[in-house]
Write an enzyme that holds these catalytic residues in place. Structure first.
Site, PDB file in Angstrom:
ATOM      1  N   GLU A 170       0.722  -1.160  -0.035  1.00  0.00           N
ATOM      2  CA  GLU A 170       0.049  -0.081   0.193  1.00  0.00           C
ATOM      3  C   GLU A 170       0.965   1.340   0.147  1.00  0.00           C
ATOM      4  O   GLU A 170       0.680   1.857   0.950  1.00  0.00           O
ATOM      5  CB  GLU A 170      -0.896  -0.167   1.208  1.00  0.00           C
ATOM      6  CG  GLU A 170      -2.023  -1.229   1.053  1.00  0.00           C
ATOM      7  CD  GLU A 170      -3.120  -1.296   2.055  1.00  0.00           C
ATOM      8  OE1 GLU A 170      -2.996  -0.456   3.225  1.00  0.00           O
ATOM      9  OE2 GLU A 170      -3.970  -2.187   1.908  1.00  0.00           O
ATOM     10  N   GLU A 506      -8.909   4.809  -0.258  1.00  0.00           N
ATOM     11  CA  GLU A 506      -9.247   5.001   1.284  1.00  0.00           C
ATOM     12  C   GLU A 506      -8.170   5.677   1.602  1.00  0.00           C
ATOM     13  O   GLU A 506      -8.514   6.495   2.682  1.00  0.00           O
ATOM     14  CB  GLU A 506      -9.277   3.627   2.075  1.00  0.00           C
ATOM     15  CG  GLU A 506      -8.077   2.919   1.848  1.00  0.00           C
ATOM     16  CD  GLU A 506      -7.921   1.732   2.702  1.00  0.00           C
ATOM     17  OE1 GLU A 506      -9.162   0.958   3.036  1.00  0.00           O
ATOM     18  OE2 GLU A 506      -6.939   0.822   2.930  1.00  0.00           O
TER      19      GLU A 506
HETATM   20  C1  NOJ Z   1      -8.556  -1.941   5.130  1.00  0.00           C
HETATM   21  C2  NOJ Z   1      -9.558  -2.085   4.049  1.00  0.00           C
HETATM   22  O1  NOJ Z   1      -8.810  -1.897   3.031  1.00  0.00           O
HETATM   23  C3  NOJ Z   1     -10.800  -1.258   4.183  1.00  0.00           C
HETATM   24  O2  NOJ Z   1     -11.505  -1.430   2.973  1.00  0.00           O
HETATM   25  C4  NOJ Z   1     -11.357  -1.704   5.341  1.00  0.00           C
HETATM   26  O3  NOJ Z   1     -12.500  -0.901   5.501  1.00  0.00           O
HETATM   27  C5  NOJ Z   1     -10.575  -1.725   6.793  1.00  0.00           C
HETATM   28  N1  NOJ Z   1      -9.378  -2.478   6.359  1.00  0.00           N
HETATM   29  C6  NOJ Z   1     -11.256  -2.227   7.841  1.00  0.00           C
HETATM   30  O4  NOJ Z   1     -11.500  -3.789   7.629  1.00  0.00           O
HETATM   31 CA    CA Z   2      -6.286  -1.707   2.587  1.00  0.00          CA
END
Ligand code: NOJ
Ligand code: CA
Length: 722
Positions: A170, A506
Site C-alpha cells: 500500500e 481509502e
Molecule cells: C482495510 C481495508 O482496505 C478497508 O477497506 C477496510 O474498511 C478496513 N481495512 C477495515 O477492515
Molecule cells: Ca487496505
C-alpha cells in the site's frame, strides 16, 4: 529408439554450442538460452533486435545450502507451438487468444543426478518461464533457501516502483532511474503502514520500466501457488535485478515436495505502452478454472457502510469500551457509543439506496463483534465472524434485502490473525449461506499470526489460495484486501473477483493520500496481475467537509482530500478494471449530484471488448470498453497533475449506427486541488466518424457513456460538432 534420439539430441547440443533459441510467432521476440562453462543455464531475451535481458541467471540454493544452479548438463530440450483461445467467465474482452512458442529444457545436475526442467513460453508480447521439479528419488522434500533468477537489464531504465516489502503493497509509487532506487528516495508518505518490513534496494513487482529507447518493459509473475512472492533486488551499477523471495520466520523461502512447478516469471515488452495494459499473457500462464457451474458468479457494483467509517462520522466498533474478550463478553450488556454505523436501520437505508439506483450489493463493515480490540494489537482471538453486534439484526436484514432484490456483502476482517480465521472459516461461510450472503470481502490488516509469517510469504499465499478454493466450494464470490498482489489466479478461481493489494482510494480519507498520478501508474503495475477493488466514486472530495459531523473526536480540519477531480472519479470505473466496483461514497454525496451519479449507475463491469486508446505510465490513460452483450460503450480518460486535451476517435462504434454520448467532464475552472467538484455534463449524437475533443483539468478526467440513440434522442439531442 529413445536412446538413439537422445544421442542425436546430444550431438545437436554439442554442435549448437549448448545454446538454443526460439522466436515468438510475431517474430518480434527472440529467446536465447545457453549452458555456460560451469553448467549454469542462462537466458537472454530481445525485442525487435534490442536486448531486454542479457544472460539472466537461473536456479536455486536448496536445503543445506546445496547449489542447484550449476554443474548441469542438458538431458534434452523440446519445442512446441501452441495456438488456442478461450472465453473467460468475466473479463475485459470476450475471447482471449493464447499463442506461444515453447522451449522446455531438461537439465541434470552431474554431482547429484537431480533433474530440473525450465519451461519457457514466448508469447507475442513477452516471455514467461518457470522451474519444474519432477518427481525423483534424489529430490523429494526440500527447502528453497534462495531463488537465483535474475533479470540483467540493458540500461539504467526509468522505473515506476514501490519499495520491496514482505507485508504491504500500500505504497505511493516513485518514478526514478534504476540507479536511484533507494528506500530513502521513495515518495514521501505518512507512516500509516504499520506492518512494513522493507528490503533495502529492492522493489516489488509488477515493476514497470521504460528504457531510453522508449521500450516499455514489465516484470512480474504468474500463478503464484505454494510459493512466496518475488521482490527484486536492484544492482544499481549493473542494472541486474535479482529475485528476492519473501522468507518465513527462520529465513527459509519455500518448503516443497516434488513434483512441483514454480510460478512463472514474466517479462512483457513493447514499444507501445498500450500493448502492455492489453496483455493477456499473465492470464494465459494460469491454469483454467475447473468449475463446471459458474452461473452464480456475477460481476457487480455495490455500495456499502464503509466510507463513513473512513471519514470518521461513524465507527466500526459498537462500544467505546476496550479489552473485551470475544468468548466471555455479554455483548448485549455493553454500552453502545451511539455512532456504530452497521446498525439495522442504517443498513436498511443502504439497501433502499442500492435498490433505488440498481446496485447489486451492499457491503456492511463492523457488523460483527470484536472491533473494539481489532487494530494493531497482534491479538489472536478477535473475531468469530458469526456473532452480530446487538444492533445488527441478521435475519431481519436478510428478509429486507431479499424483498428489495439486493444482496448483502459479508465482511471478514481477520486483523491478521489467520490461524483464527482458518479454524473458523467453514462455519463463517455456512453462516453466510444460511443468511443470504454470496460474496465476502476479506481483510488482513496488521501483523500475521502465526508470528513470523508475512503477508507475502508461502504460508499466506497458500492461505489466500485456500480461501479462494473454499469460497468457490461454497459458491461464494471473493474480494481480498491486504493480500499478496495478484498473479492472474482469477482465471483459475473466477469467483475471486478482485483484490485490493495496493494503495486504494481509502488512503485519501485519512492520510496524505494518493497523488494525482497514482491511478495512471496502477494499470501498469498492480493491475497487470488482476482486477483491483480500488473503490472509486468519491464525490465529496475534501475531507474537511466532515469535520463538523465528527462531534465525538473534535478533529480539526486536516486538509486531507481525494487527489482528483470528481469527473476523474467517474473515469476510474473504466480505467481501473474490475468486475467488482464500489460506489464508495456515502449516499448523501450522490443524492446531491444525481446527474453525475448517473454515470456510475450506467457503467458496466463486464466487457466484450476493450480498446486502450492512449497510455503513458505516470501521465495519462484513455480506455474505451464495450459492455458485455450490449451495444453500450464507456470511455474513461484520466490525467496526472497536469491538464491535457485529448481527441478520442469513436471509430470502434458500429458503422452506420447513431449513438447518444453523455460526456461527464471537468468544468473549465476545475482543478483537483482548488476546485475539484466542478463538472459539466453534455449530451451529443455521435457515430463512428466522430472525434471527441475533451479537456481534462489538472488531476482531472472525462467519463463518457455511449448508447444507441432512440428516435426521441435523434429529435432532441444535438449532433456533436467540433
Ligand atoms: C482495510 C481495508 O482496505 C478497508 O477497506 C477496510 O474498511 C478496513 N481495512 C477495515 O477492515
Ligand atoms: Ca487496505
Amino acid at each position: 529408439m529413445k536412446k538413439i534420439f537422445s544421442t542425436i539430441s546430444l550431438i545437436l547440443i554439442v554442435m549448437l554450442g549448448y545454446s538454443q533459441s526460439i522466436q515468438s510467432l510475431s517474430k518480434e521476440f527472440t529467446l536465447q538460452t545457453e549452458l555456460n562453462s560451469t553448467g549454469s543455464l542462462l537466458y537472454s531475451l530481445s525485442y525487435k533486435n534490442q536486448n531486454l535481458v542479457t544472460k539472466g541467471r537461473t536456479g536455486f540454493v536448496l536445503s543445506n545450502n546445496e547449489n542447484f544452479n550449476s554443474n548441469f548438463s542438458i538431458v534434452k530440450w523440446d519445442t512446441l507451438t501452441h495456438r488456442s483461445s478461450w472465453q473467460p467467465v468475466w473479463g475485459e474482452v470476450k475471447e482471449i487468444k493464447n499463442q506461444y512458442r515453447e522451449l522446455a529444457i531438461t537439465l541434470q545436475q552431474k554431482s547429484t543426478n537431480r533433474i530440473l526442467l525450465i519451461r519457457f513460453r514466448l508469447f507475442d508480447d513477452g516471455l514467461g518461464f518457470r522451474y519444474e521439479f519432477p518427481q525423483q528419488s534424489n529430490l523429494q522434500h526440500f527447502v528453497v533457501k534462495d531463488e537465483l533468477t535474475s533479470f540483467p537489464l540493458s540500461g539504467n531504465h526509468k522505473a515506476f516502483w514501490i519499495p520491496g516489502d514482505y507485508d504491504t503493497n500500500e505504497y505511493i509509487y516513485s518514478t526514478t532511474l534504476l540507479s536511484e532506487i533507494d528506500e530513502n528516495n521513495r515518495s514521501k508518505q505518512a507512516d500509516e503502514i504499520s506492518t512494513r518490513v522493507a528490503i533495502p534496494n529492492a522493489v516489488q513487482t509488477p515493476l514497470q520500466l521504460k528504457s531510453k529507447e522508449e521500450l516499455y518493459i514489465n516484470i512480474h509473475e504468474a500463478a503464484l501457488v505454494n510459493y512466496p512472492a518475488m521482490n527484486l533486488e536492484v544492482n544499481k551499477q549493473t542494472f541486474e535485478l535479482k529475485a528476492h523471495l519473501v522468507p518465513d520466520a527462520i529465513g527459509n523461502k519455500a518448503y516443497l515436495q516434488t513434483p512441483y512447478n514454480t510460478p512463472w516469471r514474466t517479462i512483457l515488452a513493447s514499444d507501445d505502452a498500450r500493448e502492455l495494459i492489453a496483455s493477456k499473457t499473465i492470464l494465459n500462464l494460469n491454469e483454467p478454472s475447473t468449475l463446471e457451474n459458474t452461473s452464480w458468479i456475477k460481476p457487480q457494483k455495490y455500495v456499502g457502510i464503509w466510507w463513513e467509517m473512513h471519514v470518521g462520522t461513524g465507527t466500526w466498533h459498537y462500544s467505546d469500551q476496550t479489552n473485551l474478550q470475544l468468548d466471555k463478553t455479554d455483548w448485549k450488556s455493553i454500552k453502545p457509543n451511539g455512532r456504530h454505523a452497521a446498525n439495522t436501520q442504517n443498513t436498511k437505508r443502504y439497501i433502499d439506496f442500492a435498490a433505488q439506483h440498481g446496485f447489486d450489493g451492499v457491503l456492511v463493515e463492523g457488523w460483527n463483534v470484536g472491533w473494539e480490540d481489532w487494530f494493531g494489537q497482534w491479538k489472536e482471538n478477535v473475531f468469530d465472524f458469526i456473532t452480530p453486534y446487538p444492533d445488527f439484526d441478521v435475519k431481519a436484514l436478510q428478509e429486507y434485502a431479499k424483498s428489495k432484490n439486493v444482496k448483502l456483502i459479508m465482511h471478514h476482517e481477520t486483523s491478521g490473525s489467520v490461524t483464527n480465521y482458518e479454524r473458523r472459516m467453514d462455519e463463517a461461510y455456512q453462516f453466510m449461506k444460511q443468511n443470504g450472503y454470496d460474496a465476502v470481502k476479506t481483510g488482513y490488516v496488521g501483523k500475521i499470526i502465526p508470528r513470523g509469517e508475512h503477508h507475502d510469504g508461502q504460508w499466506m499465499v497458500n492461505h489466500y489460495n485456500r480461501v479462494a478454493q473454499k469460497t468457490a466450494d461454497y459458491q461464494i464470490m471473493l474480494d481480498a484486501h491486504e493480500p499478496v498482489r495478484p498473479t492472474g489466479l482469477h482465471r483459475t478461481y473466477p469467483n475471486w473477483l478482485a483484490c485490493e493489494a495496493a494503495r486504494g482510494n481509502e488512503f485519501n480519507a485519512w492520510s496524505i493520500g494518493n497523488p494525482p498520478e497514482h491511478e495512471t501508474i496502477l494499470p501498469f503495475t498492480r493491475l497487470i496481475g488482476g482486477p483491483m477493488d480500488y473503490t472509486p466514486g468519491i464525490f465529496e472530495i475534501k475531507m474537511d467537509y466532515y469535520v463538523s459531523q465528527r462531534p465525538f473526536n473534535n478533529q480539526s480540519p486536516n486538509g486531507f482530500q481525494v487527489h482528483t477531480t470528481l469527473a476523474k472519479q467517474l473515469a476510474l470505473y473504466v480505467t481501473l478494471y474490475s468486475p467488482l466496483q464500489m460506489a464508495a461514497d456515502i449516499p448523501d454525496a450522490y443524492k446531491k449530484r444525481l446527474d453525475a451519479f448517473q454515470f456510475i449507475k450506467d457503467v458496466a463491469v463486464d466487457w466484450d471488448d476493450t480498446r486502450v486508446i492512449e497510455a503513458e505510465p505516470g501521465d495519462y490513460l484513455t480506455i474505451a470498453r464495450k459492455a458485455k452483450g450490449k451495444d453500450n460503450w464507456f470511455i474513461g480518460a484520466i490525467t496526472d497533475e497536469y491538464k491535457r486535451t485529448s481527441a478520442i476517435k469513436l471509430d470502434f462504434l458500429d458503422k452506420g449506427k447513431t449513438y447518444v454520448a453523455t460526456l461527464y467532464q471537468d468544468a473549465e475552472t476545475a482543478d483537483w486541488k482548488n476546485n475539484p467538484m466542478a463538472y459539466k455534463i453534455e449530451k451529443f449524437i455521435v457515430n463512428s466518424s466522430t472525434i471527441l475533443k475533451v479537456n481534462l483539468a489538472n488531476g482531472g478526467g472525462v467519463a463518457v457513456s455511449i448508447m444507441p440513440a432512440s428516435t426521441n434522442d435523434l429529435k432532441q439531442v444535438k449532433k456533436y460538432k467540433k
